[in-house]
Design a protein around this motif. Sequence first.
Motif, PDB file in Angstrom:
ATOM      1  N   ARG A   1       0.657  -1.219   0.014  1.00  0.00           N
ATOM      2  CA  ARG A   1       0.157   0.024  -0.056  1.00  0.00           C
ATOM      3  C   ARG A   1       0.797   1.308  -0.065  1.00  0.00           C
ATOM      4  O   ARG A   1       0.682   2.225  -0.649  1.00  0.00           O
ATOM      5  CB  ARG A   1      -0.876  -0.101   1.530  1.00  0.00           C
ATOM      6  CG  ARG A   1      -1.985   1.288   1.283  1.00  0.00           C
ATOM      7  CD  ARG A   1      -2.690   0.736   2.375  1.00  0.00           C
ATOM      8  NE  ARG A   1      -3.783   1.917   2.536  1.00  0.00           N
ATOM      9  CZ  ARG A   1      -4.913   1.962   1.734  1.00  0.00           C
ATOM     10  NH1 ARG A   1      -5.308   0.952   0.773  1.00  0.00           N
ATOM     11  NH2 ARG A   1      -5.938   3.075   1.689  1.00  0.00           N
ATOM     12  N   GLU A   2       1.843   1.393   0.909  1.00  0.00           N
ATOM     13  CA  GLU A   2       2.550   2.565   1.016  1.00  0.00           C
ATOM     14  C   GLU A   2       3.939   2.397   1.033  1.00  0.00           C
ATOM     15  O   GLU A   2       4.813   1.128   1.252  1.00  0.00           O
ATOM     16  CB  GLU A   2       2.406   3.278   2.366  1.00  0.00           C
ATOM     17  CG  GLU A   2       0.986   3.546   2.750  1.00  0.00           C
ATOM     18  CD  GLU A   2       0.206   4.611   2.262  1.00  0.00           C
ATOM     19  OE1 GLU A   2       1.080   5.573   1.328  1.00  0.00           O
ATOM     20  OE2 GLU A   2      -0.795   5.086   2.467  1.00  0.00           O
ATOM     21  N   MET A   3       4.869   3.145   0.445  1.00  0.00           N
ATOM     22  CA  MET A   3       6.386   3.166   0.405  1.00  0.00           C
ATOM     23  C   MET A   3       7.029   2.533   1.906  1.00  0.00           C
ATOM     24  O   MET A   3       7.775   1.868   1.834  1.00  0.00           O
ATOM     25  CB  MET A   3       7.083   4.310  -0.084  1.00  0.00           C
ATOM     26  CG  MET A   3       6.833   4.400  -1.477  1.00  0.00           C
ATOM     27  SD  MET A   3       7.429   3.364  -2.637  1.00  0.00           S
ATOM     28  CE  MET A   3       9.073   3.582  -2.368  1.00  0.00           C
ATOM     29  N   SER A   4       6.342   3.016   2.832  1.00  0.00           N
ATOM     30  CA  SER A   4       6.745   2.761   4.313  1.00  0.00           C
ATOM     31  C   SER A   4       6.272   1.340   4.449  1.00  0.00           C
ATOM     32  O   SER A   4       6.924   0.686   5.618  1.00  0.00           O
ATOM     33  CB  SER A   4       6.525   3.749   5.138  1.00  0.00           C
ATOM     34  OG  SER A   4       5.086   4.191   5.160  1.00  0.00           O
ATOM     35  N   ASP A   5       5.629   0.678   3.961  1.00  0.00           N
ATOM     36  CA  ASP A   5       5.319  -0.712   4.164  1.00  0.00           C
ATOM     37  C   ASP A   5       6.573  -1.630   3.577  1.00  0.00           C
ATOM     38  O   ASP A   5       6.431  -2.798   3.869  1.00  0.00           O
ATOM     39  CB  ASP A   5       3.866  -1.041   3.503  1.00  0.00           C
ATOM     40  CG  ASP A   5       2.976  -0.476   4.391  1.00  0.00           C
ATOM     41  OD1 ASP A   5       2.934  -0.104   5.710  1.00  0.00           O
ATOM     42  OD2 ASP A   5       1.789  -0.208   3.724  1.00  0.00           O
TER      43      ASP A   5
ATOM     44  N   ARG B   1      12.712  -0.567  -0.681  1.00  0.00           N
ATOM     45  CA  ARG B   1      12.183   0.717  -0.889  1.00  0.00           C
ATOM     46  C   ARG B   1      13.449   1.356  -1.747  1.00  0.00           C
ATOM     47  O   ARG B   1      13.349   2.226  -2.723  1.00  0.00           O
ATOM     48  CB  ARG B   1      12.001   1.395   0.648  1.00  0.00           C
ATOM     49  CG  ARG B   1      11.572   2.694   0.534  1.00  0.00           C
ATOM     50  CD  ARG B   1      10.839   3.420   1.933  1.00  0.00           C
ATOM     51  NE  ARG B   1      11.661   3.146   2.826  1.00  0.00           N
ATOM     52  CZ  ARG B   1      11.619   2.202   3.815  1.00  0.00           C
ATOM     53  NH1 ARG B   1      10.414   1.672   4.167  1.00  0.00           N
ATOM     54  NH2 ARG B   1      12.207   2.213   5.053  1.00  0.00           N
TER      55      ARG B   1
ATOM     56  N   PHE C   1      10.739   9.375   3.507  1.00  0.00           N
ATOM     57  CA  PHE C   1       9.844   8.336   3.978  1.00  0.00           C
ATOM     58  C   PHE C   1       9.884   8.152   5.705  1.00  0.00           C
ATOM     59  O   PHE C   1       8.838   7.787   6.258  1.00  0.00           O
ATOM     60  CB  PHE C   1      10.493   6.800   3.695  1.00  0.00           C
ATOM     61  CG  PHE C   1      10.556   6.743   2.214  1.00  0.00           C
ATOM     62  CD1 PHE C   1       9.433   7.101   1.443  1.00  0.00           C
ATOM     63  CD2 PHE C   1      11.527   6.587   1.427  1.00  0.00           C
ATOM     64  CE1 PHE C   1       9.230   6.805   0.104  1.00  0.00           C
ATOM     65  CE2 PHE C   1      11.598   6.603  -0.018  1.00  0.00           C
ATOM     66  CZ  PHE C   1      10.537   6.579  -0.577  1.00  0.00           C
TER      67      PHE C   1
ATOM     68  N   GLU D   1       6.797  10.240   6.048  1.00  0.00           N
ATOM     69  CA  GLU D   1       5.830   9.439   6.053  1.00  0.00           C
ATOM     70  C   GLU D   1       5.245   8.730   7.109  1.00  0.00           C
ATOM     71  O   GLU D   1       4.319   8.725   7.460  1.00  0.00           O
ATOM     72  CB  GLU D   1       5.895   8.731   4.524  1.00  0.00           C
ATOM     73  CG  GLU D   1       4.944   7.471   4.516  1.00  0.00           C
ATOM     74  CD  GLU D   1       4.989   6.597   3.041  1.00  0.00           C
ATOM     75  OE1 GLU D   1       5.416   7.439   2.085  1.00  0.00           O
ATOM     76  OE2 GLU D   1       4.811   5.491   3.199  1.00  0.00           O
ATOM     77  N   ARG D   2       6.438   8.210   7.579  1.00  0.00           N
ATOM     78  CA  ARG D   2       6.145   7.014   8.758  1.00  0.00           C
ATOM     79  C   ARG D   2       5.613   7.968   9.952  1.00  0.00           C
ATOM     80  O   ARG D   2       4.668   7.581  10.610  1.00  0.00           O
ATOM     81  CB  ARG D   2       7.504   6.521   9.201  1.00  0.00           C
ATOM     82  CG  ARG D   2       7.952   5.180   8.431  1.00  0.00           C
ATOM     83  CD  ARG D   2       9.038   4.445   9.077  1.00  0.00           C
ATOM     84  NE  ARG D   2      10.182   5.336   9.386  1.00  0.00           N
ATOM     85  CZ  ARG D   2      11.093   5.631   8.457  1.00  0.00           C
ATOM     86  NH1 ARG D   2      11.048   5.012   7.101  1.00  0.00           N
ATOM     87  NH2 ARG D   2      12.171   6.206   8.829  1.00  0.00           N
TER      88      ARG D   2
ATOM     89  N   ARG E   1       1.943   8.838   9.051  1.00  0.00           N
ATOM     90  CA  ARG E   1       0.966   7.397   9.346  1.00  0.00           C
ATOM     91  C   ARG E   1       0.694   7.406  10.851  1.00  0.00           C
ATOM     92  O   ARG E   1      -0.306   7.090  11.312  1.00  0.00           O
ATOM     93  CB  ARG E   1       1.616   6.355   8.667  1.00  0.00           C
ATOM     94  CG  ARG E   1       1.613   6.611   6.967  1.00  0.00           C
ATOM     95  CD  ARG E   1       2.166   5.182   6.582  1.00  0.00           C
ATOM     96  NE  ARG E   1       1.260   4.250   6.785  1.00  0.00           N
ATOM     97  CZ  ARG E   1       1.563   2.922   6.206  1.00  0.00           C
ATOM     98  NH1 ARG E   1       2.673   2.512   5.840  1.00  0.00           N
ATOM     99  NH2 ARG E   1       0.794   1.877   6.319  1.00  0.00           N
TER     100      ARG E   1
ATOM    101  N   LYS F   1      -4.315   7.527   2.926  1.00  0.00           N
ATOM    102  CA  LYS F   1      -3.221   7.145   2.195  1.00  0.00           C
ATOM    103  C   LYS F   1      -2.179   8.301   2.374  1.00  0.00           C
ATOM    104  O   LYS F   1      -2.521   9.453   2.635  1.00  0.00           O
ATOM    105  CB  LYS F   1      -3.936   7.284   0.614  1.00  0.00           C
ATOM    106  CG  LYS F   1      -3.007   6.814  -0.306  1.00  0.00           C
ATOM    107  CD  LYS F   1      -2.701   5.442  -0.406  1.00  0.00           C
ATOM    108  CE  LYS F   1      -1.533   5.011  -1.325  1.00  0.00           C
ATOM    109  NZ  LYS F   1      -0.320   5.410  -0.874  1.00  0.00           N
ATOM    110  N   ILE F   2      -1.072   8.170   1.877  1.00  0.00           N
ATOM    111  CA  ILE F   2      -0.056   9.170   1.847  1.00  0.00           C
ATOM    112  C   ILE F   2       0.326   9.301   0.306  1.00  0.00           C
ATOM    113  O   ILE F   2       0.341   8.623  -0.373  1.00  0.00           O
ATOM    114  CB  ILE F   2       1.251   8.571   2.362  1.00  0.00           C
ATOM    115  CG1 ILE F   2       1.057   8.459   4.123  1.00  0.00           C
ATOM    116  CG2 ILE F   2       2.436   9.291   2.058  1.00  0.00           C
ATOM    117  CD1 ILE F   2       1.183   9.854   4.779  1.00  0.00           C
TER     118      ILE F   2
ATOM    119  N   LEU G   1       2.856  11.362  -2.154  1.00  0.00           N
ATOM    120  CA  LEU G   1       4.271  11.939  -2.368  1.00  0.00           C
ATOM    121  C   LEU G   1       4.552  12.425  -3.601  1.00  0.00           C
ATOM    122  O   LEU G   1       3.857  11.527  -4.641  1.00  0.00           O
ATOM    123  CB  LEU G   1       5.552  10.755  -2.134  1.00  0.00           C
ATOM    124  CG  LEU G   1       5.113   9.995  -1.018  1.00  0.00           C
ATOM    125  CD1 LEU G   1       6.282   8.576  -0.937  1.00  0.00           C
ATOM    126  CD2 LEU G   1       5.458  10.797   0.387  1.00  0.00           C
TER     127      LEU G   1
END
Lengths: 138, 138
Positions: A43-47, A53, B61, B64-65, B68, B75-76, B78
């Motif tokens: 879902r997200e880059m941080s996943d 990544r 990122f 982002e973390r 979240r 959703k994020i 970017l």
Amino acid sequence: MNCELCITPGGTVLWQDARCRVVQVEEPGYPGFCRVIWNAHIREMSDLSKADRAHCMRIVFAVERVLRKTMNPDKINLASLGNMVAHVHWHVIPRFADDPHFPQPIWGMRQRPGIAARPDTDFAGLATALAAELKNIN
Amino acid sequence: MNCELCITPGGTVLWQDARCRVVQVEEPGYPGFCRVIWNAHIREMSDLSKADRAHCMRIVFAVERVLRKTMNPDKINLASLGNMVAHVHWHVIPRFADDPHFPQPIWGMRQRPGIAARPDTDFAGLATALAAELKNIN
């Protein structure tokens, strides 16, 4: 799960490895528009793991380099949105001062009616350039 | 050179190091919207050195973390566009299903008149969380 990026390639594949793929995007007025799509449904880059990544971004920036070299755009736009398809994918968009939306994002207000007179993308050439750029990426 | 990201911080700084800064963006309807701005006047991500590019993305990122964790967005988003200000900066935008444009990009067609009832961002809290997340980033 009914994710279109899980069940279809999402475009004509220009390059791929075990983790992700680069596809061409057919968008009138936007020659050279590519997407980098992560193969797994993330879902997200941080996943992603730290290594995955970094790999994903190396591919995104390799596509940027190839598009700059082959198309000489006025600007590159990069975006990972996923509000409609929440499966990691990056838009890599060569922008030109006379394209339909410049300087707005391509999702913004159209600025001019015509499509800039610019040759269609040579996708075979782009695929070859990507293969050369990404040969030693891993 | 008259680049606004060279002559101003571009927002209230939440975190910074020698290479880049994270600023809060005041955009009605978009609590938590942050930008990561590279300090030097660099046009494209591929103009950065490999190490600087990786550093820039680690900051993006990390933001982002933190967003979240602190805001739990749907959703994020970017994006690095720079069509108007061609100085590397990343938009990091927490998106919510009831925000003004969802599922469109924030640059697209507005979907609903109101602004979602959501508390204003606790920027002091965000700055503290960023400091913790980025403590060992280098």
